[in-house]
Enzyme design. Structure first.
Site, PDB file in Angstrom:
ATOM      1  N   ARG A 113       1.110  -1.123   0.373  1.00  0.00           N
ATOM      2  CA  ARG A 113      -0.133  -0.123   0.654  1.00  0.00           C
ATOM      3  C   ARG A 113       0.698   0.969   0.440  1.00  0.00           C
ATOM      4  O   ARG A 113       2.171   1.466   0.471  1.00  0.00           O
ATOM      5  CB  ARG A 113      -0.984  -0.194   1.395  1.00  0.00           C
ATOM      6  CG  ARG A 113      -1.819  -0.921   0.779  1.00  0.00           C
ATOM      7  CD  ARG A 113      -2.609  -1.270   2.719  1.00  0.00           C
ATOM      8  NE  ARG A 113      -4.007  -1.972   3.006  1.00  0.00           N
ATOM      9  CZ  ARG A 113      -3.381  -3.648   3.788  1.00  0.00           C
ATOM     10  NH1 ARG A 113      -1.672  -2.947   3.587  1.00  0.00           N
ATOM     11  NH2 ARG A 113      -4.097  -4.574   3.193  1.00  0.00           N
ATOM     12  N   LYS A 151      -2.955  -2.619   7.800  1.00  0.00           N
ATOM     13  CA  LYS A 151      -4.140  -2.374   8.741  1.00  0.00           C
ATOM     14  C   LYS A 151      -4.580  -2.745   9.217  1.00  0.00           C
ATOM     15  O   LYS A 151      -3.333  -4.074   9.597  1.00  0.00           O
ATOM     16  CB  LYS A 151      -4.937  -2.279   7.643  1.00  0.00           C
ATOM     17  CG  LYS A 151      -5.030  -1.324   6.185  1.00  0.00           C
ATOM     18  CD  LYS A 151      -6.443  -1.732   5.504  1.00  0.00           C
ATOM     19  CE  LYS A 151      -6.483  -0.678   4.050  1.00  0.00           C
ATOM     20  NZ  LYS A 151      -7.923  -0.818   3.676  1.00  0.00           N
ATOM     21  N   HIS A 192      -2.413   2.823  -5.641  1.00  0.00           N
ATOM     22  CA  HIS A 192      -3.234   1.698  -5.423  1.00  0.00           C
ATOM     23  C   HIS A 192      -3.494   0.965  -7.164  1.00  0.00           C
ATOM     24  O   HIS A 192      -3.789  -0.706  -6.055  1.00  0.00           O
ATOM     25  CB  HIS A 192      -4.289   1.979  -4.937  1.00  0.00           C
ATOM     26  CG  HIS A 192      -5.242   1.087  -4.032  1.00  0.00           C
ATOM     27  ND1 HIS A 192      -4.777   0.376  -2.813  1.00  0.00           N
ATOM     28  CD2 HIS A 192      -6.293  -0.100  -4.129  1.00  0.00           C
ATOM     29  CE1 HIS A 192      -5.105  -0.714  -2.070  1.00  0.00           C
ATOM     30  NE2 HIS A 192      -5.594  -0.759  -2.576  1.00  0.00           N
ATOM     31  N   ARG A 229      -0.947  -1.451  -7.038  1.00  0.00           N
ATOM     32  CA  ARG A 229      -1.890  -2.834  -6.191  1.00  0.00           C
ATOM     33  C   ARG A 229      -2.264  -4.139  -6.566  1.00  0.00           C
ATOM     34  O   ARG A 229      -2.029  -4.672  -6.536  1.00  0.00           O
ATOM     35  CB  ARG A 229      -1.833  -2.379  -4.830  1.00  0.00           C
ATOM     36  CG  ARG A 229      -2.297  -3.220  -3.853  1.00  0.00           C
ATOM     37  CD  ARG A 229      -2.586  -2.692  -2.373  1.00  0.00           C
ATOM     38  NE  ARG A 229      -3.216  -3.639  -1.758  1.00  0.00           N
ATOM     39  CZ  ARG A 229      -2.823  -4.325  -0.719  1.00  0.00           C
ATOM     40  NH1 ARG A 229      -1.768  -4.300  -0.411  1.00  0.00           N
ATOM     41  NH2 ARG A 229      -3.736  -5.003   0.030  1.00  0.00           N
ATOM     42  N   HIS A 286      -4.417  -9.206   3.037  1.00  0.00           N
ATOM     43  CA  HIS A 286      -6.174  -8.693   3.037  1.00  0.00           C
ATOM     44  C   HIS A 286      -6.098 -10.079   4.783  1.00  0.00           C
ATOM     45  O   HIS A 286      -5.772 -11.455   4.742  1.00  0.00           O
ATOM     46  CB  HIS A 286      -6.839  -9.671   2.262  1.00  0.00           C
ATOM     47  CG  HIS A 286      -7.106  -8.839   0.911  1.00  0.00           C
ATOM     48  ND1 HIS A 286      -6.927  -8.949  -0.958  1.00  0.00           N
ATOM     49  CD2 HIS A 286      -6.419  -7.328   0.898  1.00  0.00           C
ATOM     50  CE1 HIS A 286      -7.330  -7.460  -1.346  1.00  0.00           C
ATOM     51  NE2 HIS A 286      -7.163  -6.485  -0.268  1.00  0.00           N
ATOM     52  N   TYR A 300      -9.999 -10.059  -7.161  1.00  0.00           N
ATOM     53  CA  TYR A 300      -8.954 -10.550  -8.036  1.00  0.00           C
ATOM     54  C   TYR A 300      -9.454 -11.670  -9.630  1.00  0.00           C
ATOM     55  O   TYR A 300      -9.006 -12.332 -10.657  1.00  0.00           O
ATOM     56  CB  TYR A 300      -7.591 -10.493  -8.003  1.00  0.00           C
ATOM     57  CG  TYR A 300      -7.509  -9.663  -7.094  1.00  0.00           C
ATOM     58  CD1 TYR A 300      -7.107  -8.360  -8.457  1.00  0.00           C
ATOM     59  CD2 TYR A 300      -7.094  -9.241  -5.893  1.00  0.00           C
ATOM     60  CE1 TYR A 300      -7.058  -7.155  -7.834  1.00  0.00           C
ATOM     61  CE2 TYR A 300      -6.685  -8.008  -4.837  1.00  0.00           C
ATOM     62  CZ  TYR A 300      -7.077  -6.541  -6.641  1.00  0.00           C
ATOM     63  OH  TYR A 300      -7.156  -5.266  -5.144  1.00  0.00           O
TER      64      TYR A 300
END
Length: 302
Positions: free
Chosen positions: A152, A177, A246, A249, A272, A281
């Site tokens: 990120r 995150k 992004h 990414r 994730h 994806y």
């Protein structure tokens, strides 16, 4: 139309105390704090002077409907609801509030959109041209790292020179995150670009500056600065699309999934928490396969 809000406007002391708690105790990112502050401003506006401690679930549902009627998209409303739920959870723990009126209230559904990605050819066109000056040496190192490791932009901007990056092992460790730490591989092209940048970095970095990537004036390069430089390079090279961090990414994840088919591995590399976030994806991969089929299968051609 949604009323314009001054993001720097003062909030009630209890709101500011919660945001401070998020920043210091939960280490919330600056972007999260900005989004939550906007959500709190919206809550105050919609409450129209009523103390937020007196609001009921039907009030919150009415606020959601009003925001939707004002044209706010489902994702933005979801962010507001997240800030409201978090505030009320904190009020329950710290101030004895009895119930969370935002609990269980859902935002309107937003039509799902697939992330835009670069083709492998576009990625090569972005990364292959040689640097013409010191800042381009830095930029190519950043963009190679994005495309190589799927980081990120906040993770790249927060990297320090003496922590997280191990070029000998070809690994980078970041805190993502929810303070989750992960280590991901760094490809050989990115390693070479990073070595070139590290050899030149001392020419502009301030003494004692810990940031891996620095500005012309020697301080830490921000996420916004990275995005601006990436967009500038894409325009300069005539890619014909708006390229943002992004997107690199997304491109990393899509191209890796097309090559490996290993969804779980892509999930781990992206950091994730849920496989659902990664499954988008697979839809991109299906689109790619469908195009190949349409172009190659004799019964698909008209």
């Amino acid at each position: 139309m949604v009323a314009a809000l001054d993001p720097a406007a003062a909030l009630p002391d209890v709101f500011e105390a919660w945001l401070l708690w998020l920043a210091t105790q939960r280490r919330a990112s600056p972007l999260t704090l900005i989004a939550y502050r906007a959500g709190l401003h919206a809550l105050l506006r919609l409450a129209e002077g009523r103390p937020v401690e007196t609001l009921e679930p039907q009030d919150i549902r009415r606020f959601v409907a009003r925001l939707h009627g004002e044209g706010l998209q489902g994702r933005s409303i979801a962010r507001h609801l997240s800030s409201w739920r978090g505030l009320y959870r904190w009020l329950i723990r710290q101030h004895g509030l009895r119930a969370n009126p935002a609990l269980g209230v859902r935002p309107p559904k937003t039509p799902s959109t697939l992330p835009r990605v670069l083709s492998p050819e576009q990625a090569n066109a972005l990364l292959d041209p040689e640097a013409q000056d010191l800042l381009e040496v830095r930029d190519i190192a950043i963009f190679e790292l994005f495309y190589s490791s799927g980081l990120r932009v906040s993770e790249v901007a927060s990297l320090d020179i003496n922590a997280g990056l191990d070029l000998e092992e070809g690994m980078v460790t970041v805190v993502g995150k929810r303070n989750r730490t992960r280590s991901v591989p760094v490809g050989s092209r990115a390693v070479a670009a990073l070595r070139q940048w590290l050899a030149a970095r001392g020419g502009i970095a301030r003494a004692g500056e810990p940031a891996l990537f620095v500005t012309r004036s020697g301080g830490r390069l921000t996420a916004a600065g990275i995005a601006s430089r990436l967009g500038h390079r894409a325009r300069l090279l005539g890619l014909g699309v708006h390229v943002h961090p992004h997107m690199l990414r997304h491109s990393f994840a899509s191209h890796l999934l097309q090559s490996s088919g290993d969804l779980r591995a892509v999930q781990e590399l992206l950091g994730h928490a849920s496989i659902r976030s990664t499954q988008v994806y697979t839809h991109l991969d299906f689109q790619h396969l469908a195009k190949v089929y349409d172009a190659a299968h004799p019964r698909a051609r008209k």
